[in-house]
Design an enzyme around this catalytic site. Structure first.
Site, short mmCIF file in Angstrom:
data_model
loop_
_atom_site.label_atom_id
_atom_site.label_comp_id
_atom_site.label_asym_id
_atom_site.label_seq_id
_atom_site.Cartn_x
_atom_site.Cartn_y
_atom_site.Cartn_z
N GLU A 13 -3.51 0.39 -8.83
CA GLU A 13 -3.15 1.06 -9.16
C GLU A 13 -1.10 0.53 -9.55
OE1 GLU A 13 -1.92 2.98 -5.50
OE2 GLU A 13 -2.54 5.04 -6.13
N HIS A 73 -0.88 -2.91 -7.16
CA HIS A 73 -2.00 -2.92 -5.48
C HIS A 73 -3.69 -2.79 -6.23
CE1 HIS A 73 -2.48 0.96 -2.92
NE2 HIS A 73 -2.90 -0.34 -1.69
N ASN A 96 -3.55 6.13 -0.83
CA ASN A 96 -3.13 5.62 0.51
C ASN A 96 -2.30 7.56 0.50
OD1 ASN A 96 -4.33 3.43 0.61
ND2 ASN A 96 -2.53 2.38 0.25
N SER A 133 0.87 -1.23 -0.11
CA SER A 133 0.13 -0.09 -0.38
C SER A 133 0.38 1.25 -0.34
CB SER A 133 -0.89 0.47 1.32
OG SER A 133 -1.57 -1.29 1.48
N1 LIG Z 1 -6.13 -4.33 3.58
C1 LIG Z 1 -6.69 -3.91 2.49
O1 LIG Z 1 -7.34 -3.43 2.91
C2 LIG Z 1 -5.01 -3.52 1.22
C3 LIG Z 1 -5.50 -3.08 0.62
C4 LIG Z 1 -4.77 -2.65 -0.78
C5 LIG Z 1 -3.26 -3.31 -0.31
N2 LIG Z 1 -2.63 -4.33 0.75
C6 LIG Z 1 -1.64 -4.67 1.32
O2 LIG Z 1 -1.78 -6.39 0.91
C7 LIG Z 1 -0.62 -6.98 2.01
C8 LIG Z 1 -1.60 -7.68 2.53
O3 LIG Z 1 -2.04 -7.02 3.20
P1 LIG Z 1 -3.19 -7.79 4.22
O4 LIG Z 1 -4.28 -6.78 4.29
O5 LIG Z 1 -4.07 -8.93 2.70
O6 LIG Z 1 -2.49 -8.01 5.43
P2 LIG Z 1 -3.01 -9.69 6.25
O7 LIG Z 1 -2.52 -9.23 7.63
O8 LIG Z 1 -4.44 -9.73 5.72
O9 LIG Z 1 -2.51 -10.86 5.49
C9 LIG Z 1 -1.10 -11.24 5.71
C10 LIG Z 1 -0.12 -12.41 5.19
O10 LIG Z 1 0.69 -12.53 4.78
C11 LIG Z 1 1.75 -13.37 5.48
N3 LIG Z 1 2.88 -14.07 5.63
C12 LIG Z 1 3.44 -12.58 6.20
N4 LIG Z 1 4.98 -12.70 6.55
C13 LIG Z 1 4.97 -13.77 5.04
C14 LIG Z 1 5.64 -14.30 4.22
N5 LIG Z 1 7.57 -13.70 3.98
N6 LIG Z 1 5.84 -15.12 3.68
C15 LIG Z 1 4.38 -15.56 3.30
N7 LIG Z 1 3.41 -14.98 4.20
C16 LIG Z 1 3.86 -14.04 4.98
C17 LIG Z 1 0.78 -13.94 6.82
O11 LIG Z 1 0.89 -15.26 7.93
C18 LIG Z 1 -0.89 -13.27 6.55
O12 LIG Z 1 -1.71 -14.90 5.99
C19 LIG Z 1 -0.23 -5.38 2.26
O13 LIG Z 1 1.30 -5.29 1.83
C20 LIG Z 1 -0.82 -4.28 2.34
O14 LIG Z 1 -0.69 -2.44 2.54
C21 LIG Z 1 -3.77 -4.02 1.95
#
Ligand SMILES: NC(=O)c1ccc[n+]([C@@H]2O[C@H](COP(=O)([O-])OP(=O)(O)OC[C@H]3O[C@@H](n4cnc5c(N)ncnc54)[C@H](O)[C@@H]3O)[C@@H](O)[C@H]2O)c1
Length: 295
Positions: free
Chosen positions: A151, A139, A189, A118
């Site tokens: 994005e 993104h 963001n 993000s």
């Molecule tokens: N939540 C949102 O609305 C949103 C929107 C756009 C982008 N993002 C981005 O997407 C990414 C993920 O966010 P999320 O909300 O899905 O997080 P989340 O916390 O729901 O999930 C993250 C997952 O990554 C896994 N993980 C951590 N380290 C790891 C590794 N080394 N190898 C493999 N898996 C690993 C964790 O076990 C977990 O299941 C982030 O970079 C976030 O900024 C989030």
């Protein structure tokens, strides 16, 4: 491109895996946490059932989508044959830098390495790989199967060819890609998070309650969801991580995260994913109830 590896099976990873699989790609979904992978397959199944009920897909598409996804806990096995890797692991710089260093060793020279981050610098992520020109930001928005925007973030070294391939790929998924440059928070963001932070400050300073703040923004500004509910939906830990990147990247006090947000994350009140944030979430119920702390 046929083989897609998705790293991280949380909120975003399961949506990205679902979308690629639904459009016929082979998806390797990898997470360090085996329980997260089981939960992801359950979530994808539930979301496919919802699409089925609405008549958006038929039984065959549901079955094919699930068949197109294989889960892994070992990155090297999951990414060995990837044409494209999309990293959607926890929003933490060290985790991402370590993953991209590993990917650079595991994957072929032609593999495109994308991050769904993000806010973390694509240029910095690319700098730990052998082929920075192959590294890009892809993104997606939450929920991925529904939201149209991708994005596409060009790092300083990202090539035109890779950018064009990723733009085209997003269109193949029936998404609208928008190309932006790599500065903290990119576009979405950089604009959204200060608004969410300001909504949290408004609550923190007692200007209005949770319902009142969200109602003002829904009915007065025509947002489909109030900023506090949206923060719960994104994950308060994710919001905090993004604000810290904006604060660190621009060095401007206007991005400093509200102390209430910091406290909530420290206490493990992360929003929908933990069952409580500004609202409380009861499994199986769609009712929106303000969390006890704010009612
Ligand atoms: N939540 C949102 O609305 C949103 C929107 C756009 C982008 N993002 C981005 O997407 C990414 C993920 O966010 P999320 O909300 O899905 O997080 P989340 O916390 O729901 O999930 C993250 C997952 O990554 C896994 N993980 C951590 N380290 C790891 C590794 N080394 N190898 C493999 N898996 C690993 C964790 O076990 C977990 O299941 C982030 O970079 C976030 O900024 C989030």
């Amino acid at each position: 491109m046929k083989n897609i590896t998705v790293i991280g099976s949380g909120t975003m990873g399961n949506g990205i895996a679902h979308t690629f699989a639904q459009y016929g790609f082979n998806v390797a979904l990898v997470d360090i946490n085996a329980d997260a992978l089981s939960r992801a397959i359950q979530t994808i199944t539930n979301n496919l059932d919802r699409q089925l009920k609405k008549g958006a897909i038929d039984e065959k598409v549901k079955a094919d989508t699930l068949n197109n996804i294989t889960t892994y806990t070992d990155l090297a096995t999951a990414a060995a044959k990837a044409d494209l890797v999309i990293e959607a692991a926890t929003e933490n710089r060290d985790i991402k830098l370590k993953l991209f260093k590993q990917l650079s060793e595991i994957c072929s020279d032609d593999t495109i390495l994308a991050s769904n981050t993000s806010s973390i610098s694509i240029t910095q992520i690319a700098s730990v790989t052998k082929k920075p020109r192959n590294v890009i930001g892809m993104h997606f928005m939450n929920p991925v199967p529904v939201m149209k925007l991708v994005e596409v973030i060009r790092g300083y070294a990202t090539s035109n060819e890779v950018t064009q391939k990723v733009m085209k790929l997003a269109q193949q998924l029936d998404k609208n890609p928008v190309e932006v440059n790599d500065y903290p928070g990119f576009v979405a963001n950089r604009i959204l998070m200060p608004m969410i932070n300001e909504a949290i400050y408004t609550l923190f300073e007692g200007v209005a309650g949770v319902n009142e703040i969200d109602t003002v923004m829904k009915l007065g500004v025509a947002h489909p969801m109030g900023p506090l509910q949206l923060a719960d939906f994104i994950g308060l830990d994710v919001c905090l991580a993004i604000l810290n990147v904006l604060y660190g990247g621009f060095g401007n006090q206007k991005y400093a995260p509200c102390p209430l947000l910091v406290n909530m994350v420290t206490a493990g009140h992360l929003g929908v994913k933990s069952g409580s944030g500004f609202y409380k979430y009861i499994a199986g119920s769609k009712e929106i109830i303000v969390a006890d702390k704010f009612s």
